[in-house]
Write a protein that holds these residues in place. Sequence first.
Motif, PDB file in Angstrom:
ATOM      1  N   MET A  51       1.091  -1.025  -0.205  1.00  0.00           N
ATOM      2  CA  MET A  51       0.138   0.046   0.285  1.00  0.00           C
ATOM      3  C   MET A  51       0.868   1.304   0.443  1.00  0.00           C
ATOM      4  O   MET A  51       1.949   1.551   0.706  1.00  0.00           O
ATOM      5  N   PRO A  52       0.169   2.700  -0.893  1.00  0.00           N
ATOM      6  CA  PRO A  52       1.533   3.770  -0.538  1.00  0.00           C
ATOM      7  C   PRO A  52       1.443   4.356   1.349  1.00  0.00           C
ATOM      8  O   PRO A  52      -0.194   4.043   1.757  1.00  0.00           O
ATOM      9  N   ARG A  53       2.474   5.044   0.991  1.00  0.00           N
ATOM     10  CA  ARG A  53       2.694   5.650   2.524  1.00  0.00           C
ATOM     11  C   ARG A  53       2.767   6.498   2.208  1.00  0.00           C
ATOM     12  O   ARG A  53       2.511   7.241   3.514  1.00  0.00           O
ATOM     13  N   LYS A  58      -1.434   7.432  -1.320  1.00  0.00           N
ATOM     14  CA  LYS A  58      -3.500   7.387  -0.657  1.00  0.00           C
ATOM     15  C   LYS A  58      -4.176   8.719  -1.613  1.00  0.00           C
ATOM     16  O   LYS A  58      -4.891   7.634  -1.661  1.00  0.00           O
ATOM     17  N   LEU A  59      -4.273   9.066  -1.590  1.00  0.00           N
ATOM     18  CA  LEU A  59      -5.707  10.503  -2.040  1.00  0.00           C
ATOM     19  C   LEU A  59      -5.482   9.931  -3.515  1.00  0.00           C
ATOM     20  O   LEU A  59      -7.053   9.528  -3.887  1.00  0.00           O
ATOM     21  N   GLY A  60      -4.550  10.150  -4.418  1.00  0.00           N
ATOM     22  CA  GLY A  60      -4.770   9.040  -5.987  1.00  0.00           C
ATOM     23  C   GLY A  60      -5.930   7.782  -5.770  1.00  0.00           C
ATOM     24  O   GLY A  60      -6.418   7.431  -6.583  1.00  0.00           O
ATOM     25  N   LEU A  61      -5.458   6.616  -5.064  1.00  0.00           N
ATOM     26  CA  LEU A  61      -5.739   5.075  -4.962  1.00  0.00           C
ATOM     27  C   LEU A  61      -7.383   5.757  -4.550  1.00  0.00           C
ATOM     28  O   LEU A  61      -8.291   5.222  -5.008  1.00  0.00           O
ATOM     29  N   VAL A  66     -13.043   5.783  -6.017  1.00  0.00           N
ATOM     30  CA  VAL A  66     -14.300   6.478  -5.944  1.00  0.00           C
ATOM     31  C   VAL A  66     -14.963   6.450  -7.029  1.00  0.00           C
ATOM     32  O   VAL A  66     -15.785   6.491  -7.421  1.00  0.00           O
ATOM     33  N   LEU A  67     -13.761   7.270  -8.612  1.00  0.00           N
ATOM     34  CA  LEU A  67     -14.317   7.164  -9.684  1.00  0.00           C
ATOM     35  C   LEU A  67     -15.266   5.632 -10.210  1.00  0.00           C
ATOM     36  O   LEU A  67     -16.051   5.093 -10.950  1.00  0.00           O
TER      37      LEU A  67
END
Length: 299
Positions: A51-53, A58-61, A66-67
Amino acid sequence: MSQQHPTRSTSSRSPRLDASMSLLTNVMEHSLDDGYAEATARRGEVGRSRMPRTLRAKLGLALGLVLAALVVTVGAAQAQISAPSVAKEKQELIERIEAGGDRADQLQKDVDKLRASVERRQRKALEQHGDERGKTTALLSGATAVEGPGLKLVVDDAEDTESGEGDGPRKTDGFSDTGRIRDRDLQRVVNGLWAAGAEAISINGQRLTSRSAIRAAGDAILVDNKPLVPPYTLLAIGPGQQFSRTFQDSVDGQYLYVLHKDYGARTSISVQDEVRLPAAPSLILRTAEPVRTGKGSTS
């Protein structure tokens, strides 16, 4: 005096007992491959989770999730909205097809009623107008049902339809030498009955007229475009015993005898005291002229 023991040199050391099993020993001592060990070490450095740290990652994921959820939700909503419309159009199409079928059935019934009415009027006109000539015309045209003495002739295929060898009367007509009754066979029999003096003829209950056609569609025989099934029962009104002898002595009667003798076609002929023939199912009036009465007027 001390005794000195000779020291063993390293080179003279005895080999290991499991030296011959070096491959198995290596596998046991190094059970984890070097590549797996290196990957495990890296995983320990960066952590087991991928997972991104960073906050940005995290916001991009989260935005991507959501999209994706939005696209799935919109698609499901559109499918749910369009489903009733599609079902409605399908039902309307089914109703239109059923209504068109009902209209076609009703029109066919109207056509049948009008045709029956025209046929009744034609038969009535043939019966009412004219003297004996009018009755003869009605008889020959099949406009009325008739009864009287005559013949019953039954013609059927041979039990073995492949029977019959050599030359025969059908060779010149392009027929194969089999025991199957063909349309030309019935044509010759019917023409022979007319020539022998038949006043009216029917095949399997279907009245023949001067315009009746006997044709073939594959192996089936059609009379006025209606298929017949063997055995073929021909009823003919004529002058009894004399009628029978005249037909059997004719060329067409001899033709029927050859079909029976050489090809195995099953035939039987018997004189009947009374034969009943129905009227032709469809009578078409093609030409007509006004009838002149004795007073010079027309009606």
